[in-house]
Design a protein around this motif. Structure first.
Motif, PDB file in Angstrom:
ATOM      1  N   ASN A 250       0.861  -1.182   0.000  1.00 47.03           N
ATOM      2  CA  ASN A 250       0.000   0.000   0.000  1.00 47.03           C
ATOM      3  C   ASN A 250       0.900   1.236   0.000  1.00 47.03           C
ATOM      4  O   ASN A 250       1.249   1.750   1.048  1.00 47.03           O
ATOM      5  N   ILE A 251       1.276   1.659  -1.193  1.00 46.13           N
ATOM      6  CA  ILE A 251       2.158   2.812  -1.318  1.00 46.13           C
ATOM      7  C   ILE A 251       1.299   4.068  -1.328  1.00 46.13           C
ATOM      8  O   ILE A 251       0.373   4.193  -2.122  1.00 46.13           O
ATOM      9  N   SER A 252       1.630   4.974  -0.427  1.00 47.48           N
ATOM     10  CA  SER A 252       0.867   6.220  -0.330  1.00 47.48           C
ATOM     11  C   SER A 252       1.226   7.145  -1.495  1.00 47.48           C
ATOM     12  O   SER A 252       2.262   6.994  -2.143  1.00 47.48           O
ATOM     13  N   ALA A 253       0.357   8.115  -1.734  1.00 44.36           N
ATOM     14  CA  ALA A 253       0.612   9.101  -2.787  1.00 44.36           C
ATOM     15  C   ALA A 253       1.906   9.854  -2.483  1.00 44.36           C
ATOM     16  O   ALA A 253       2.680  10.168  -3.391  1.00 44.36           O
ATOM     17  N   ARG A 254       2.164  10.137  -1.207  1.00 48.14           N
ATOM     18  CA  ARG A 254       3.395  10.830  -0.814  1.00 48.14           C
ATOM     19  C   ARG A 254       4.625  10.010  -1.178  1.00 48.14           C
ATOM     20  O   ARG A 254       5.603  10.532  -1.711  1.00 48.14           O
ATOM     21  N   GLU A 255       4.572   8.696  -0.908  1.00 42.21           N
ATOM     22  CA  GLU A 255       5.696   7.830  -1.241  1.00 42.21           C
ATOM     23  C   GLU A 255       5.901   7.752  -2.753  1.00 42.21           C
ATOM     24  O   GLU A 255       7.038   7.761  -3.233  1.00 42.21           O
TER      25      GLU A 255
END
Length: 128
Positions: free
Chosen positions: A109-114
Motif C-alpha cells: 500500500n504505497i501512499s501518494a506521498r511515497e
C-alpha cells in the motif's frame, strides 16, 4: 574463492543481525554488539561464532585491544545492500528494475506521498 566473490554472498539472518549492529556501532567488542541486540539477548558464544564466520567471509576485521578484540565492518552497509538488491533483481525480476518497482507498487500500500518521493528520485537520477 576471492574476497570479492565472498563479499557477494548473502548473509544468513543471524549474520545479518550481527552486521546491522556492527554497522550502527562502527566498531565494538562482542559484548558491545550483544548490548545493542534486542531481547532476548543471544549468548556470547553465539555472537562470537557469527563474528568468526563474518571474518571468514571477509565482512568483518578485528584489531587486538588488551586481552580481547574490537571488530569493525570490512564491507560498507551500502555495498552489501547493493549486492542483496542486485541478487533479488536478477533472481526474481529478470534484472529489470521496472519489473521490481511494478511488483512492489502492486503488492504494498504505497501512499501518494511515497509515490511522489519515488518520482522525485527518478527525476533527480535522470538529471545526473
Amino acid at each position: 574463492m576471492s574476497g570479492l566473490k565472498r563479499r557477494r554472498q548473502e548473509l544468513t539472518k543471524g549474520e545479518e543481525e550481527v552486521m546491522q549492529v556492527l554497522w550502527d556501532l562502527g566498531k565494538g567488542t562482542v559484548n558491545d554488539i550483544i548490548a545493542r541486540m534486542p531481547d532476548p539477548k543471544p549468548k556470547y558464544t553465539t555472537v562470537a561464532t557469527f563474528i568468526k564466520i563474518l571474518e571468514n567471509k571477509e565482512f568483518v576485521r578485528h584489531e587486538p585491544v588488551g586481552k580481547g578484540f574490537v571488530y569493525h565492518p570490512a564491507v560498507a552497509k551500502e555495498e552489501y545492500a547493493r549486492t542483496v538488491v542486485g541478487n533479488m533483481l536478477a533472481s526474481y525480476f529478470g534484472g529489470s528494475m521496472s519489473n521490481m518497482v511494478s511488483f512492489f507498487s502492486r503488492q504494498e500500500n504505497i501512499s501518494a506521498r511515497e509515490l511522489d518521493e519515488i518520482m522525485e528520485i527518478v527525476e533527480k537520477a535522470r538529471k545526473q
